[in-house]
Every structure is written in C-alpha cells, then in structure tokens.
Design a protein around this motif. Structure first.
Motif: not given
Length: 75
Positions: A49-52, A54-59
């Motif tokens: 969830x944390x990695x997902x 962070x990926x979502x925020x970066x996108x």
C-alpha cells in the motif's frame, strides 16, 4: 476429527501487488464500496500500500507537471 481441527481458520490470502494498485487507484478518487474496503483492509500488505501510494503520487505529480508545461508553452 480432533477438537483442534474445528478451531483452525483457513489461511488468509494476501492480495497481489496488482490488486493493491487497484485499491490505491480507487482510493485516490475516494470511491470504494464498504465491502471492498473491508476486504482490502483484511488482505492488503501494508508495504504494498505504501509503495503503491508513492507510485500513485509520483504519477499524479508527473501528470500535473506535463499539463502545466503544455499550458505555459501555449501562452
């Protein structure tokens, strides 16, 4: 059948990273059914969830930067 066999619960299956990304994607919109939320809360891996997230925020930030550059370039 032993008495202990009745007390055993089936092993909890953790969600895949793809399922976690789907849950994170829908959470960005704030659209989640209670049933799905409860299922996710029981099965999602917190690290995924944390990695997902962070990926979502970066996108999201990347898309905003591209949109702003396109708007500024046309001015």
């Amino acid at each position: 059948m032993d008495k202990d066999d009745k007390d055993e619960k089936p092993p909890v299956k953790t969600a895949t990273f793809g399922a976690t990304m789907k849950a994170v994607f829908w959470s960005f919109f704030g659209v989640r059914k209670r049933r799905d939320y409860e299922h996710d809360a029981a099965n999602l891996n917190p690290i995924h969830v944390i990695v997902g997230g962070l990926i979502g925020v970066a996108l999201f930030i990347g898309i905003l930067v591209v949109v702003v550059r396109m708007v500024v370039a046309k001015s």
